[in-house]
Design a protein around this motif. Structure first.
Motif, PDB file in Angstrom:
ATOM      1  N   ASP A 136       0.843  -1.208   0.000  1.00  0.00           N
ATOM      2  CA  ASP A 136       0.000   0.000   0.000  1.00  0.00           C
ATOM      3  C   ASP A 136       0.871   1.249   0.000  1.00  0.00           C
ATOM      4  OD1 ASP A 136       0.954  -0.590   2.487  1.00  0.00           O
ATOM      5  OD2 ASP A 136      -0.837   0.046   3.580  1.00  0.00           O
ATOM      6  N   LEU A 137       1.549   1.462  -1.091  1.00  0.00           N
ATOM      7  CA  LEU A 137       2.427   2.617  -1.222  1.00  0.00           C
ATOM      8  C   LEU A 137       1.782   3.658  -2.136  1.00  0.00           C
ATOM      9  CD1 LEU A 137       5.804   0.763  -1.791  1.00  0.00           C
ATOM     10  CD2 LEU A 137       5.042   1.849   0.317  1.00  0.00           C
ATOM     11  N   PRO A 138       1.879   4.961  -1.808  1.00  0.00           N
ATOM     12  CA  PRO A 138       1.324   5.985  -2.708  1.00  0.00           C
ATOM     13  C   PRO A 138       2.157   6.102  -3.969  1.00  0.00           C
ATOM     14  CG  PRO A 138       2.532   7.004  -0.903  1.00  0.00           C
ATOM     15  CD  PRO A 138       2.477   5.525  -0.599  1.00  0.00           C
ATOM     16  N   SER A 139       1.497   6.432  -5.064  1.00  0.00           N
ATOM     17  CA  SER A 139       2.204   6.492  -6.343  1.00  0.00           C
ATOM     18  C   SER A 139       3.164   7.675  -6.414  1.00  0.00           C
ATOM     19  CB  SER A 139       1.212   6.567  -7.506  1.00  0.00           C
ATOM     20  OG  SER A 139       0.462   7.772  -7.435  1.00  0.00           O
ATOM     21  N   ASP A 140       3.011   8.681  -5.504  1.00  0.00           N
ATOM     22  CA  ASP A 140       3.944   9.806  -5.575  1.00  0.00           C
ATOM     23  C   ASP A 140       5.351   9.419  -5.120  1.00  0.00           C
ATOM     24  OD1 ASP A 140       3.550   9.548  -2.881  1.00  0.00           O
ATOM     25  OD2 ASP A 140       2.803  11.582  -2.552  1.00  0.00           O
ATOM     26  N   LEU A 141       5.527   8.189  -4.626  1.00  0.00           N
ATOM     27  CA  LEU A 141       6.872   7.710  -4.332  1.00  0.00           C
ATOM     28  C   LEU A 141       7.725   7.629  -5.595  1.00  0.00           C
ATOM     29  CD1 LEU A 141       6.508   4.864  -1.662  1.00  0.00           C
ATOM     30  CD2 LEU A 141       7.671   7.039  -1.422  1.00  0.00           C
ATOM     31  N   LEU A 142       7.037   7.574  -6.738  1.00  0.00           N
ATOM     32  CA  LEU A 142       7.780   7.525  -7.998  1.00  0.00           C
ATOM     33  C   LEU A 142       8.622   8.770  -8.200  1.00  0.00           C
ATOM     34  CD1 LEU A 142       5.132   6.043 -10.464  1.00  0.00           C
ATOM     35  CD2 LEU A 142       7.036   4.873  -9.374  1.00  0.00           C
ATOM     36  N   GLN A 143       8.233   9.884  -7.563  1.00  0.00           N
ATOM     37  CA  GLN A 143       8.967  11.128  -7.747  1.00  0.00           C
ATOM     38  C   GLN A 143      10.402  11.027  -7.247  1.00  0.00           C
ATOM     39  OE1 GLN A 143       7.751  13.610  -9.407  1.00  0.00           O
ATOM     40  NE2 GLN A 143       5.669  12.872  -9.612  1.00  0.00           N
ATOM     41  N   ARG A 144      10.728   9.983  -6.451  1.00  0.00           N
ATOM     42  CA  ARG A 144      12.074   9.844  -5.932  1.00  0.00           C
ATOM     43  C   ARG A 144      12.925   8.926  -6.799  1.00  0.00           C
ATOM     44  NH1 ARG A 144      13.036   5.108  -3.551  1.00  0.00           N
ATOM     45  NH2 ARG A 144      14.836   5.976  -2.488  1.00  0.00           N
ATOM     46  N   ARG A 145      12.336   8.346  -7.839  1.00  0.00           N
ATOM     47  CA  ARG A 145      13.140   7.493  -8.711  1.00  0.00           C
ATOM     48  C   ARG A 145      14.194   8.330  -9.417  1.00  0.00           C
ATOM     49  NH1 ARG A 145      10.677   2.598 -12.121  1.00  0.00           N
ATOM     50  NH2 ARG A 145      11.773   3.734 -13.739  1.00  0.00           N
ATOM     51  N   PRO A 146      15.444   7.868  -9.436  1.00  0.00           N
ATOM     52  CA  PRO A 146      16.506   8.700 -10.018  1.00  0.00           C
ATOM     53  C   PRO A 146      16.310   8.999 -11.495  1.00  0.00           C
ATOM     54  CG  PRO A 146      17.317   6.495  -9.484  1.00  0.00           C
ATOM     55  CD  PRO A 146      15.967   6.623  -8.853  1.00  0.00           C
ATOM     56  N   ASP A 147      15.731   8.076 -12.254  1.00  0.00           N
ATOM     57  CA  ASP A 147      15.547   8.373 -13.676  1.00  0.00           C
ATOM     58  C   ASP A 147      14.506   9.476 -13.877  1.00  0.00           C
ATOM     59  OD1 ASP A 147      13.567   6.651 -12.724  1.00  0.00           O
ATOM     60  OD2 ASP A 147      13.183   5.781 -14.694  1.00  0.00           O
ATOM     61  N   ILE A 148      13.510   9.544 -12.982  1.00  0.00           N
ATOM     62  CA  ILE A 148      12.519  10.619 -13.066  1.00  0.00           C
ATOM     63  C   ILE A 148      13.141  11.944 -12.629  1.00  0.00           C
ATOM     64  CG2 ILE A 148      10.337  11.458 -12.120  1.00  0.00           C
ATOM     65  CD1 ILE A 148       9.361   8.604 -12.032  1.00  0.00           C
ATOM     66  N   LEU A 149      13.927  11.910 -11.554  1.00  0.00           N
ATOM     67  CA  LEU A 149      14.619  13.125 -11.121  1.00  0.00           C
ATOM     68  C   LEU A 149      15.601  13.601 -12.187  1.00  0.00           C
ATOM     69  CD1 LEU A 149      15.330  12.213  -7.386  1.00  0.00           C
ATOM     70  CD2 LEU A 149      13.601  13.790  -8.273  1.00  0.00           C
ATOM     71  N   GLU A 150      16.265  12.657 -12.846  1.00  0.00           N
ATOM     72  CA  GLU A 150      17.175  13.025 -13.938  1.00  0.00           C
ATOM     73  C   GLU A 150      16.419  13.729 -15.059  1.00  0.00           C
ATOM     74  OE1 GLU A 150      20.143  10.890 -17.216  1.00  0.00           O
ATOM     75  OE2 GLU A 150      18.881   9.677 -15.910  1.00  0.00           O
ATOM     76  N   ALA A 151      15.252  13.172 -15.431  1.00  0.00           N
ATOM     77  CA  ALA A 151      14.453  13.781 -16.498  1.00  0.00           C
ATOM     78  C   ALA A 151      13.985  15.181 -16.103  1.00  0.00           C
ATOM     79  CB  ALA A 151      13.252  12.893 -16.823  1.00  0.00           C
ATOM     80  N   GLU A 152      13.666  15.381 -14.811  1.00  0.00           N
ATOM     81  CA  GLU A 152      13.212  16.705 -14.383  1.00  0.00           C
ATOM     82  C   GLU A 152      14.360  17.711 -14.386  1.00  0.00           C
ATOM     83  OE1 GLU A 152      10.535  18.882 -10.952  1.00  0.00           O
ATOM     84  OE2 GLU A 152      11.290  16.863 -10.588  1.00  0.00           O
ATOM     85  N   HIS A 153      15.548  17.289 -13.968  1.00  0.00           N
ATOM     86  CA  HIS A 153      16.693  18.207 -14.020  1.00  0.00           C
ATOM     87  C   HIS A 153      17.017  18.595 -15.460  1.00  0.00           C
ATOM     88  CE1 HIS A 153      17.745  18.475  -9.860  1.00  0.00           C
ATOM     89  NE2 HIS A 153      17.857  17.182  -9.706  1.00  0.00           N
ATOM     90  N   LEU A 154      16.923  17.653 -16.379  1.00  0.00           N
ATOM     91  CA  LEU A 154      17.161  17.979 -17.786  1.00  0.00           C
ATOM     92  C   LEU A 154      16.079  18.923 -18.314  1.00  0.00           C
ATOM     93  CD1 LEU A 154      18.313  14.489 -19.157  1.00  0.00           C
ATOM     94  CD2 LEU A 154      19.725  16.512 -18.700  1.00  0.00           C
ATOM     95  N   LEU A 155      14.854  18.751 -17.806  1.00  0.00           N
ATOM     96  CA  LEU A 155      13.779  19.671 -18.178  1.00  0.00           C
ATOM     97  C   LEU A 155      14.078  21.078 -17.670  1.00  0.00           C
ATOM     98  CD1 LEU A 155      10.994  20.358 -19.273  1.00  0.00           C
ATOM     99  CD2 LEU A 155       9.999  19.413 -17.174  1.00  0.00           C
ATOM    100  N   LYS A 156      14.576  21.183 -16.449  1.00  0.00           N
ATOM    101  CA  LYS A 156      14.953  22.495 -15.906  1.00  0.00           C
ATOM    102  C   LYS A 156      16.115  23.094 -16.695  1.00  0.00           C
ATOM    103  CE  LYS A 156      13.440  21.579 -11.155  1.00  0.00           C
ATOM    104  NZ  LYS A 156      13.874  21.407  -9.752  1.00  0.00           N
ATOM    105  N   ALA A 157      17.044  22.255 -17.129  1.00  0.00           N
ATOM    106  CA  ALA A 157      18.151  22.751 -17.946  1.00  0.00           C
ATOM    107  C   ALA A 157      17.634  23.322 -19.266  1.00  0.00           C
ATOM    108  CB  ALA A 157      19.151  21.623 -18.205  1.00  0.00           C
ATOM    109  N   ALA A 158      16.677  22.628 -19.879  1.00  0.00           N
ATOM    110  CA  ALA A 158      16.089  23.136 -21.121  1.00  0.00           C
ATOM    111  C   ALA A 158      15.339  24.438 -20.863  1.00  0.00           C
ATOM    112  CB  ALA A 158      15.148  22.090 -21.724  1.00  0.00           C
TER     113      ALA A 158
END
Length: 483
Positions: free
Chosen positions: A279-301
């Motif tokens: 019973d884990l909330p889906s917002d735990l996905l926000q801590r996955r490194p590949d998702i964080l990597e994609a967000e940092h690249l989005l901020k770079a763009a």
């Protein structure tokens, strides 16, 4: 001598000018707030979440597997490359960050030149000398519209994305080592099972040979018995090859040979892994490194858009220095030899055939691509976790059913053997019981491996654990030092 330096200090205050970077808004996660519900899922008490171990060392309980993961984290070449990439992007960020501050340099020069009479101003040959020593800045850009800061922000976000890429590589490495080790264990168990089964088939074949010699067993029975023995030998060679290949694959992942101090591993049916809460909330996905990597690249763009916008505005650069100039080296620092230079320069784009507009459009398109990649990474992560949770209960039921099938086949084998020895049933029934038991035992080992691999993949899909966000904030990479 102080006037240009004072002017430079005043101009430096202009660095607090406007920024043209768009306000960053995190795209909403294109997934549901909770995992899909259904009979494949089971609720876990909140106390189980608090009691669950969080790191790989606690998740993987087998001491041999822990030792192998330790070795891989030290010696694996892919992880080493990822770590070096971080250092490379850190250096690039520091280079870009340095452009926001003036580079001060001290220069000294000297020259002596002989001029012939026909080119000299005095009509006679002579030697001219000039010596100088200056301290100043050259072509320093006043970042009035945030172009340099935008590029610095882009470099910072790229650096932070490389750290998340390293974390992603590390989690993938841990999961790969675990799956390789479990496969190695399963193939060793299958090899041992095949060796025991081959011994039983050979004993049965010897019994059939004696029965055939006294006319009790037919030539068909003897041929069938021999077929079972040869089939088991084929399986034996197959599993011997797989065990050797598993060991080679594990060695590649480790980046070195198997540790000399490798402890004994646990049996495949032991509690090798900790239980991941369901019973884990889906917002735990926000801590996955590949998702964080994609967000940092989005901020770079996003930061690149600011740099592209700033290119439409004038660029002002300063060159200033102060020092001493003298025709004689001995008088270089004497009275009256002071010199200074203050040289501002402005560049205003007038016509560039649409190049700046195209660059801005390109930056915006790259940001849109970054948004799509970010959303895709979340959707992929959601599917991976949902699949892992769906597999958990179905594998548990499948394993229990397979264990029951093995027990039933063992009873069938014992009855068939007894009835064959006293002459009630034919050898064909006994041989069928042997083969059915062997097949059911092989399937049980394969199903157990599939279940363990599914749990490892769920651990990987959750980003290497399921810690609270406060724990993750402490683990986030820090801004690189600028020294």
């Amino acid at each position: 001598m102080n006037k240009p330096l004072i002017s430079l200090a005043v101009a430096t205050l202009l660095l607090s000018g406007c920024s043209l970077i768009p306000d960053y808004q995190q795209p909403p996660a294109p997934v549901a707030a909770q995992w899909p519900q259904g009979q494949a899922y089971s609720a876990t008490a909140a106390a189980d979440i608090a009691a669950a171990e969080q790191g790989w060392r606690q998740f993987f309980r087998d001491p041999a597997l822990q030792r192998l993961i330790e070795s891989a984290l030290v010696n694996n070449r892919d992880l080493r490359i990822a770590a070096l990439n971080i250092e490379a992007y850190r250096a690039q960020y520091r280079i870009q960050r340095a452009d926001s501050l003036p580079a001060v340099s001290a220069d000294g020069s000297g020259s002596r030149q002989r001029l012939p009479a026909d080119v000299g101003q005095t009509g006679s040959a002579g030697i001219s000398s000039q010596y100088s020593a200056t301290l100043g800045v050259s072509a320093y850009e006043l970042d009035l519209f945030g172009r340099v800061r935008s590029l610095s922000q882009q470099a910072l976000e790229t650096y932070l994305s490389s750290e998340q890429a390293r974390r992603s590589t590390q989690i993938s490495l841990v999961a790969s080592v675990a799956n390789a080790y479990l496969t190695w264990q399963a193939d060793q168990a299958l090899l041992k099972l095949t060796e025991d089964t081959l011994t039983a088939f050979e004993q049965s074949h010897q019994l059939t040979l004696r029965s055939n010699a006294v006319g009790v067993a037919s030539a068909l029975d003897l041929s069938q018995s021999r077929t079972a023995v040869e089939a088991a030998r084929v399986k034996l060679a197959q599993y011997q090859r797989l065990v050797a290949q598993d060991r080679n694959g594990l060695t590649l992942l480790l980046g070195s040979g198997l540790p000399a101090d490798l402890p004994a591993g646990q049996a495949l049916d032991a509690e090798l892994l900790s239980q991941v809460p369901a019973d884990l909330p889906s917002d735990l996905l926000q801590r996955r490194p590949d998702i964080l990597e994609a967000e940092h690249l989005l901020k770079a763009a996003n930061a690149n858009i600011g740099a592209a916008r700033a290119a439409f505005f004038p660029r002002i650069s300063l060159t200033a220095n102060a020092g001493s100039l003298s025709p004689d080296l001995s008088g270089l620092f004497g009275g009256g030899s002071g010199t200074w230079l203050f040289q501002p320069q402005i560049s205003l784009p007038i016509f560039n055939a649409g190049s700046l507009r195209a660059s801005l459009d390109y930056s915006k398109i790259q940001k849109d691509i970054g948004v799509a990649r970010y959303e895709k990474s979340i959707q992929t992560a959601f599917q991976e976790v949902a699949d892992g949770l769906a597999a958990r209960q179905t594998y548990q039921r499948q394993l229990q059913a397979q264990r029951d099938l093995v027990d039933a086949n063992q009873d069938y084998y014992r009855l068939a053997e007894r009835r064959y020895r006293i002459g009630i049933d034919s050898h064909l029934t006994f041989l069928d019981a042997q083969r059915s038991l062997f097949s059911a035992q092989q399937t049980l080992i394969s199903d157990r491996l599939a279940q363990l691999s599914s749990e490892v993949n769920l651990y990987k899909a959750l980003g290497g654990g399921w810690r609270e966000h406060s724990d993750q904030a402490a683990a986030m990479p820090k801004t690189p030092a600028e020294g």
